[in-house]
Design an enzyme around this catalytic site. Structure first.
Site, PDB file in Angstrom:
ATOM      1  N   GLY A  34       0.793  -1.225   0.000  1.00 26.28           N
ATOM      2  CA  GLY A  34       0.000   0.000   0.000  1.00 26.28           C
ATOM      3  C   GLY A  34       0.823   1.272   0.000  1.00 26.28           C
ATOM      4  N   GLU A  35       2.130   1.161   0.209  1.00 33.12           N
ATOM      5  CA  GLU A  35       2.954   2.372   0.202  1.00 33.12           C
ATOM      6  C   GLU A  35       2.992   2.982  -1.193  1.00 33.12           C
ATOM      7  OE1 GLU A  35       6.802   1.703   1.925  1.00 33.12           O
ATOM      8  OE2 GLU A  35       5.981   1.604   3.955  1.00 33.12           O
ATOM      9  N   ARG A  88      -9.130  23.041   8.373  1.00 36.26           N
ATOM     10  CA  ARG A  88     -10.209  23.459   9.281  1.00 36.26           C
ATOM     11  C   ARG A  88      -9.892  23.106  10.742  1.00 36.26           C
ATOM     12  NH1 ARG A  88     -15.306  20.926   6.436  1.00 36.26           N
ATOM     13  NH2 ARG A  88     -13.704  19.449   5.764  1.00 36.26           N
ATOM     14  N   GLN A  89      -8.918  22.225  10.966  1.00 41.42           N
ATOM     15  CA  GLN A  89      -8.487  21.927  12.347  1.00 41.42           C
ATOM     16  C   GLN A  89      -7.322  22.870  12.651  1.00 41.42           C
ATOM     17  OE1 GLN A  89      -9.988  19.613  14.332  1.00 41.42           O
ATOM     18  NE2 GLN A  89      -8.614  19.709  16.075  1.00 41.42           N
ATOM     19  N   HIS A 121      -9.615  28.006   4.836  1.00 39.31           N
ATOM     20  CA  HIS A 121     -10.782  28.312   5.679  1.00 39.31           C
ATOM     21  C   HIS A 121     -10.493  29.501   6.588  1.00 39.31           C
ATOM     22  CE1 HIS A 121     -14.485  27.729   7.753  1.00 39.31           C
ATOM     23  NE2 HIS A 121     -13.866  27.549   8.898  1.00 39.31           N
ATOM     24  N   ASP A 158     -22.836  31.308   6.959  1.00 38.63           N
ATOM     25  CA  ASP A 158     -22.446  31.820   8.277  1.00 38.63           C
ATOM     26  C   ASP A 158     -21.706  33.140   8.079  1.00 38.63           C
ATOM     27  OD1 ASP A 158     -19.687  31.279   7.742  1.00 38.63           O
ATOM     28  OD2 ASP A 158     -20.023  29.209   8.342  1.00 38.63           O
ATOM     29  N   LYS A 182     -24.810  30.514  12.025  1.00 41.55           N
ATOM     30  CA  LYS A 182     -24.621  29.058  12.143  1.00 41.55           C
ATOM     31  C   LYS A 182     -23.892  28.732  13.433  1.00 41.55           C
ATOM     32  CE  LYS A 182     -21.361  26.284   9.908  1.00 41.55           C
ATOM     33  NZ  LYS A 182     -20.728  25.746   8.705  1.00 41.55           N
ATOM     34  N   ARG A 184     -22.187  25.323  15.419  1.00 40.16           N
ATOM     35  CA  ARG A 184     -21.871  23.900  15.316  1.00 40.16           C
ATOM     36  C   ARG A 184     -21.551  23.367  16.700  1.00 40.16           C
ATOM     37  NH1 ARG A 184     -19.951  20.480  11.092  1.00 40.16           N
ATOM     38  NH2 ARG A 184     -19.756  22.246   9.663  1.00 40.16           N
ATOM     39  N   ASP A 209     -20.058  29.495  -0.132  1.00 36.76           N
ATOM     40  CA  ASP A 209     -19.235  29.088   1.013  1.00 36.76           C
ATOM     41  C   ASP A 209     -17.835  28.756   0.526  1.00 36.76           C
ATOM     42  OD1 ASP A 209     -18.664  28.581   3.655  1.00 36.76           O
ATOM     43  OD2 ASP A 209     -20.070  26.931   3.893  1.00 36.76           O
TER      44      ASP A 209
HETATM   45  C1  R5P Z   1     -17.287  25.860   8.033  1.00 34.80           C
HETATM   46  O1  R5P Z   1     -17.452  26.885   8.673  1.00 34.80           O
HETATM   47  C2  R5P Z   1     -17.132  25.886   6.544  1.00 34.80           C
HETATM   48  O2  R5P Z   1     -17.130  27.183   6.033  1.00 34.80           O
HETATM   49  C3  R5P Z   1     -18.202  25.090   5.840  1.00 34.80           C
HETATM   50  O3  R5P Z   1     -19.457  25.725   6.038  1.00 34.80           O
HETATM   51  C4  R5P Z   1     -18.296  23.678   6.365  1.00 34.80           C
HETATM   52  O4  R5P Z   1     -17.025  23.141   6.590  1.00 34.80           O
HETATM   53  C5  R5P Z   1     -19.038  22.826   5.372  1.00 34.80           C
HETATM   54  O5  R5P Z   1     -19.099  21.513   5.861  1.00 34.80           O
HETATM   55  P1  R5P Z   1     -20.345  20.599   5.595  1.00 34.80           P
HETATM   56  O6  R5P Z   1     -20.628  20.611   4.123  1.00 34.80           O
HETATM   57  O7  R5P Z   1     -19.923  19.254   6.105  1.00 34.80           O
HETATM   58  O8  R5P Z   1     -21.479  21.142   6.388  1.00 34.80           O
END
Ligand code: R5P
Length: 279
Positions: A34-35, A88-89, A121, A158, A182, A184, A209
Site C-alpha cells: 500500500g505504500e 479546518r483543524q 478556511h 455563516d 450558524k 456547530r 461558502d
Molecule cells: C465551516 O465553517 C465551513 O465554512 C463550511 O461551512 C463547512 O465546513 C461545510 O461543511 P459541511 O458541508 O460538512 O457542512
C-alpha cells in the site's frame, strides 16, 4: 516545470497552459503493502511548481515525495496546495486534540521554498508554514458560470463566509447579500442555522461558502429559505464527501458550481488564472 499530484492533474495542466511551462509526466504507483511511489522521471530546471491538493492522507505523502524529487532537480521549489486538507483543524477545539493544520504545514515546509494555497478556511493557517505562504483568492471567478439571475440574493451560510458572498456578488455585478447565523456543536457535530433576515420569496438565491464537505451546512441553509425562485450553490472547494451532491439535489438546488481546487464533476471554474498571477 509544473509537477502534478494525482488529485490535481486538470488544474496542473491548466496552470502549465496559463504559464506556458512544461508539464511533468508523473507516474503514481503503489507497492503491494500500500505504500505510494510518485515518480517524476526526466525532470530538471530552474523552478519546479508542485501542484497537489491534499484531500487525503495519501495525497499528503505523495506531495512530500514529489517535493523531494523536485528539491534534487530544481534550483527553486514552489508548492501549490489548491485545497489544503486539515486546514479546518486550525486549533485544538477540545482538550488533547492536535492543531492538525500546523502539523501538516510544518511537514510541507521542509520540502519547498514557498507555498501558495487557495482560499484557506482561515487565512491564519498560512502562518503555520515555516516558509513564506500566500493565500490565493479564487472567489471572484465563482460568478462566471452563474446564469442571468432574477433579483439575486447572495447568501453566506455563516458570518465567516460573508466576504466570499460579497466577492461573488461584486463579480456577478449586483444583488443583495446576507448571511445565516450558524452554530456547530463540536461534540455531536450537529449544525443549527438561524435564518437570514433578507426576503427570499420569488428571488434567485445563490449560496456561497468556502467548502462543501458533507453538504450538511448548505442543506440546512436551503431548508430555511422561504419560497425562493431558484437556488444555486457555489463554493471554492467542492469536496462533496459521501452523499453531499445527492443531499443538495434533494434540497432543491438547481445547480452546484465549484473550482478545480478539488477535481469533481461540478468543478466548472478553474483557479489556474488566479494561481498563475501569484507565481
Ligand atoms: C465551516 O465553517 C465551513 O465554512 C463550511 O461551512 C463547512 O465546513 C461545510 O461543511 P459541511 O458541508 O460538512 O457542512
Amino acid at each position: 516545470m509544473i509537477i502534478p499530484g494525482s488529485a490535481s492533474q486538470s488544474l496542473a495542466a491548466a496552470l502549465a497552459t496559463e504559464l506556458d511551462e512544461p508539464l511533468a509526466s508523473v507516474e503514481y504507483e503503489s507497492f503491494a503493502d500500500g505504500e505510494l511511489l510518485a515518480r517524476a522521471p526526466d525532470v530538471s530546471g530552474e523552478r519546479a511548481v508542485v501542484v497537489a491538493a491534499t484531500d487525503s492522507a495519501r495525497a499528503h505523502v505523495e506531495l512530500l515525495q514529489l517535493q523531494e524529487v523536485a528539491d534534487r532537480h530544481f534550483a527553486e521549489v514552489v508548492t501549490v496546495i489548491p485545497y489544503m486538507g486539515y486546514a479546518r483543524q486550525d486549533q485544538a477545539f477540545r482538550d488533547g486534540e492536535p492543531v492538525s493544520a500546523r502539523a501538516v504545514a510544518r511537514a510541507v515546509s521542509t520540502g519547498t521554498d514557498r507555498v501558495l494555497t487557495v482560499n484557506p478556511h482561515e487565512p491564519g493557517v498560512c502562518d503555520f508554514f515555516t516558509v513564506p505562504c500566500g493565500a490565493v483568492d479564487a472567489a471572484p471567478m465563482l460568478a462566471e458560470p452563474l446564469p442571468s439571475l432574477d433579483d439575486p440574493l447572495f447568501l453566506a451560510p455563516d458570518e465567516g463566509a460573508t466576504a466570499l458572498a460579497e466577492t461573488v456578488r461584486d463579480s456577478y455585478g449586483g444583488g443583495e447579500t446576507d448571511h445565516f447565523v450558524k452554530e456547530r456543536n463540536y461534540d455531536t457535530g450537529e449544525v443549527s442555522m438561524t435564518p437570514a433576515a433578507a426576503e427570499t420569496a420569488g428571488r434567485d438565491v445563490v449560496l456561497v461558502d468556502d467548502i462543501i464537505a458533507t453538504g450538511g451546512t448548505m442543506s440546512s441553509a436551503i431548508s430555511q429559505l422561504a419560497d425562493p425562485r431558484e437556488v444555486f450553490v457555489t463554493c471554492v472547494h467542492p469536496m462533496l464527501a459521501k452523499n453531499a451532491r445527492t443531499r443538495l439535489a434533494t434540497a432543491g438546488v438547481t445547480a452546484v458550481y465549484g473550482t478545480d481546487t478539488l477535481e469533481r464533476p461540478v468543478s466548472s471554474v478553474s483557479a489556474a488564472p488566479a494561481i498563475a498571477e501569484r507565481l
